[in-house]
Enzyme design. Structure first.
Site, PDB file in Angstrom:
ATOM      1  N   PRO A   1       0.807  -1.224   0.000  1.00 57.28           N
ATOM      2  CA  PRO A   1       0.000   0.000   0.000  1.00 57.28           C
ATOM      3  C   PRO A   1       0.839   1.272   0.000  1.00 57.28           C
ATOM      4  CG  PRO A   1      -0.027  -1.014   2.185  1.00 57.28           C
ATOM      5  CD  PRO A   1       0.754  -1.931   1.290  1.00 57.28           C
TER       6      PRO A   1
ATOM      7  N   GLU B   1       0.928   5.472  -1.915  1.00 55.09           N
ATOM      8  CA  GLU B   1      -0.011   6.502  -2.399  1.00 55.09           C
ATOM      9  C   GLU B   1       0.046   6.591  -3.924  1.00 55.09           C
ATOM     10  OE1 GLU B   1      -1.189   9.994  -0.024  1.00 55.09           O
ATOM     11  OE2 GLU B   1       0.719   9.684   0.981  1.00 55.09           O
TER      12      GLU B   1
ATOM     13  N   PHE C   1      -2.308   7.030  -5.932  1.00 56.15           N
ATOM     14  CA  PHE C   1      -3.348   7.847  -6.560  1.00 56.15           C
ATOM     15  C   PHE C   1      -3.407   9.271  -6.018  1.00 56.15           C
ATOM     16  CE2 PHE C   1      -4.813   3.308  -6.295  1.00 56.15           C
ATOM     17  CZ  PHE C   1      -4.443   2.985  -7.597  1.00 56.15           C
TER      18      PHE C   1
END
Ligand SMILES: Nc1ncnc2c1ncn2[C@@H]1O[C@H](COP(=O)(O)OS(=O)(=O)O)[C@@H](OP(=O)(O)O)[C@H]1O
Ligand SMILES: OC[C@H]1O[C@H](O[C@H]2O[C@H](CO)[C@@H](O)[C@H](O)[C@H]2O)[C@H](O)[C@@H](O)[C@@H]1O
Length: 272
Positions: free
Chosen positions: A34, A36, A38
């Protein structure tokens, strides 16, 4: 690698402890990777810039906010379409067991969902759009209870562009400056974003797992295992856990700013 079979979104607000949690999930090797992916805003293809955290910029505030020449992330810049970028992010965020994960901040969820709509994923709610684009999504919120501490952390990172211990994205060696109105604005903004996550999940009838930053830090293993069980990781209680992969950034200055801010707030209440 085959496409992901399930997805996990870590839903957060800035400076909530989300990177600590996400990097620990990554290190397990079974919970996706996970990051960032986006965060780039549509108008600029860049992450939110210092000035974009504020609605109104006074000259005094403006003088404290760095401007720097940031370029879009290379993978985004070389993708010919957003669909192509999405395919890269899906690959990058997926561990060999088929779990994709990404971190999402409230501040760009809407823009990200709009980009997904543009490449053909439909849905009234942003979460419906996500569910169309990613298989079997599950949601983990990372929430920091100390909103003044969080806002002080954000105000410091915005000024210094140092988002993790020992790292800065600019050459600017800036000494951050206390600014009561800026911290006040960020407390309000972070609180509002937190409320909006809550409202969105409630409206969709989704009960995400909530990881509280203060508990994560104090009860590392128990809290991480709770997340792994929620994700449905095989042998969640036996997986080897990393030690916290990041160091705390706040220092004596942060603490004194929290006290100074809280003291000023109490004083203004007592003069009503
Ligand atoms: N090991 C450990 N222990 C305690 N606290 C830690 C740790 N690692 C990261 N952090 C703290 O997490 C805060 C940063 O949050 P985020 O990762 O969500 O920020 S970001 O917006 O994604 O940059 C930021 O909070 P502050 O310390 O208040 O600045 C980090 O220091
Ligand atoms: O190391 C923590 C995070 O650092 C980056 O994001 C942070 O910096 C951005 C500015 O470059 C800012 O817009 C963003 O809100 C911050 O979280 C990095 O992009 C993240 O992937 C990383 O988790």
């Amino acid at each position: 690698m085959s496409p992901p079979a399930e997805s996990v979104f870590v839903c957060a607000t800035p400076r909530s402890g989300s990177t600590l949690f996400c990097e620990a999930l990554s290190a397990t090797g079974v919970a996706g990777r996970p990051a960032e992916y986006f965060e780039a805003l549509r108008g600029t293809d860049l992450p939110r810039q210092p000035q974009e955290y504020f609605d109104e910029l006074t000259p005094e505030l403006e003088a404290l906010l760095p401007r720097f020449d940031q370029q879009p992330a290379p993978e985004l810049a070389r993708s010919r379409t957003y669909g192509e970028y999405l395919a890269w992010a899906r690959r990058e965020g997926t561990t060999p067991n088929g779990v994709f994960s990404a971190k999402l901040m409230w501040g760009y969820l809407g823009e990200f969902a709009d980009r997904l709509r543009e490449v053909g994923y439909a849905g009234d709610s942003d979460l419906d759009v996500l569910a169309g684009a990613f298989p079997r999504p599950r949601y983990i919120r990372v929430v920091r209870l100390g909103k003044v501490e969080q806002a002080v952390s954000l105000w410091t990172a915005i000024q210094t562009q140092s988002w993790r211990d020992g790292e800065t994205f600019t050459d600017a060696d800036r000494e951050p400056v206390f600014h009561r109105a800026a911290i006040d604005h960020l407390v309000r903004r972070l609180t509002e974003q937190e409320d909006r996550w809550g409202t969105l999940f409630a409206a969709q009838g989704i009960a995400p797992l909530t990881i509280v930053y203060e508990e994560l830090v104090e009860h590392w293993e128990v809290t991480m295992r709770r997340a792994l069980r929620y994700i449905g990781a095989a042998d969640a209680d036996g997986i080897e856990l990393p030690a916290p992969p990041l160091r705390r950034q706040s220092n004596g200055r942060s603490q004194s700013w929290v006290e100074r801010f809280a003291g000023a707030a109490a004083l203004s209440r007592s003069t009503w």
